[in-house]
Design a protein around this motif. Structure first.
Motif, PDB file in Angstrom:
ATOM      1  N   LEU A 132      34.942  42.254  41.305  1.00 46.42           N
ATOM      2  CA  LEU A 132      36.285  41.628  40.822  1.00 46.42           C
ATOM      3  C   LEU A 132      35.772  40.547  39.675  1.00 46.42           C
ATOM      4  CD1 LEU A 132      39.230  41.199  40.766  1.00 46.42           C
ATOM      5  CD2 LEU A 132      38.751  39.740  42.785  1.00 46.42           C
ATOM      6  N   TYR A 169      41.698  43.034  43.665  1.00 47.09           N
ATOM      7  CA  TYR A 169      42.197  41.893  44.703  1.00 47.09           C
ATOM      8  C   TYR A 169      42.968  42.601  46.115  1.00 47.09           C
ATOM      9  CZ  TYR A 169      44.941  38.203  46.670  1.00 47.09           C
ATOM     10  OH  TYR A 169      44.973  37.234  47.491  1.00 47.09           O
ATOM     11  N   ALA A 197      39.193  34.481  46.089  1.00 50.09           N
ATOM     12  CA  ALA A 197      39.237  35.852  45.390  1.00 50.09           C
ATOM     13  C   ALA A 197      40.776  36.067  44.755  1.00 50.09           C
ATOM     14  CB  ALA A 197      39.298  37.112  46.304  1.00 50.09           C
ATOM     15  N   ARG A 198      41.577  34.894  45.361  1.00 44.20           N
ATOM     16  CA  ARG A 198      42.786  34.995  44.761  1.00 44.20           C
ATOM     17  C   ARG A 198      42.760  34.087  43.206  1.00 44.20           C
ATOM     18  NH1 ARG A 198      47.691  36.549  43.276  1.00 44.20           N
ATOM     19  NH2 ARG A 198      49.324  34.957  43.466  1.00 44.20           N
ATOM     20  N   GLU A 201      41.948  36.579  40.814  1.00 40.53           N
ATOM     21  CA  GLU A 201      42.895  37.492  40.584  1.00 40.53           C
ATOM     22  C   GLU A 201      43.967  36.665  39.494  1.00 40.53           C
ATOM     23  OE1 GLU A 201      46.973  39.198  40.380  1.00 40.53           O
ATOM     24  OE2 GLU A 201      46.300  37.136  41.345  1.00 40.53           O
TER      25      GLU A 201
END
Length: 240
Positions: A132, A169, A197-198, A201
């Motif tokens: 990601l 995500y 991770a958020r 994103e």
């Protein structure tokens, strides 16, 4: 659009003012790209030196935003730009706002990375987070490259990459939520990974925003809150 065509005015000083602003935006973009790259290494590999560097250098991004914003304000006050010049200044102001917020998200990732112990990383799908992160880095770089050349069609292609980022995500989110349900003792550490991770994103969302500003500048069309199909149509349509 050729960058030189953006800054061709009777006044050489006006040309230089706009050139200086665009150069400083790209320099700010370079700072933010390094922030994101270091934050990702800190998160995935546990590189505390990189994490501390991200946290302690965020002020450079903030200072760059203030400097460019002030120069844009001076151009508006002195030159009273209209039409394409005004769109350029507005696109710059919006872009540096998103770049500053990308820097904030990178700093947040750096801070959370410093909280994680090596054993904490076993809770998270770090390979998926790495993937990601690399995708988001590509989006940001592509958005900045499109901005440097004011390439509306490339901006649309980069913006469309946000679909893949959201899917990546979502998969990470489901995996981490499932893990927390099965291992309640790991919740604090897993939450740090989830919020990181958020943040990645969200950086993808900000990169898409920059692409929308490019289309606005080149085509004079506001494509915020529209579909990718509409954005593509506006980017490739005749200029009005």
């Amino acid at each position: 659009m050729d960058k030189k065509s953006i800054t061709q005015h009777v006044s050489q000083q006006y040309n230089e003012e706009l050139e200086t602003i665009l150069t400083k935006v790209m320099n700010m973009g370079g700072l933010v790209e390094r922030q994101l790259s270091d934050a990702l290494v800190a998160l995935v590999e546990g590189d505390t030196q990189r994490g501390e560097s991200v946290v302690t250098s965020d002020y450079l991004v903030n200072a760059a935003e203030v400097e460019v914003d002030e120069e844009c304000t001076h151009v508006i006050a002195r030159r009273q730009p209209a039409a394409i010049d005004l769109r350029l200044v507005l696109a710059v102001i919006k872009t540096i706002t998103d770049l500053e917020r990308i820097g904030d998200e990178a700093e947040r990732i750096g801070r959370m990375a410093l909280h994680l112990l090596d054993q904490d990383r076993q809770y998270g799908p770090m390979d998926e987070i790495q993937a990601l992160g690399e995708h988001i880095k590509g989006m940001l770089h592509g958005a900045l490259d499109a901005f440097a050349r004011m390439d509306a069609e490339q901006a649309v292609r980069v913006a469309q990459e946000d679909i893949k980022a959201d899917a990546q995500y979502d998969a990470i989110f489901r995996q981490l939520v499932s893990y927390m349900q099965e291992h309640p003792q790991a919740v604090p550490s897993v939450l740090d990974i989830l919020w990181s991770a958020r943040s990645l994103e969200r950086i993808g969302d900000r990169s898409r925003n920059i692409c929308e500003y490019i289309v606005y500048f080149v085509r004079g069309k506001d494509v915020r809150h529209t579909s990718f199909e509409r954005m593509a149509q506006e980017a490739t349509g005749d200029r009005r």
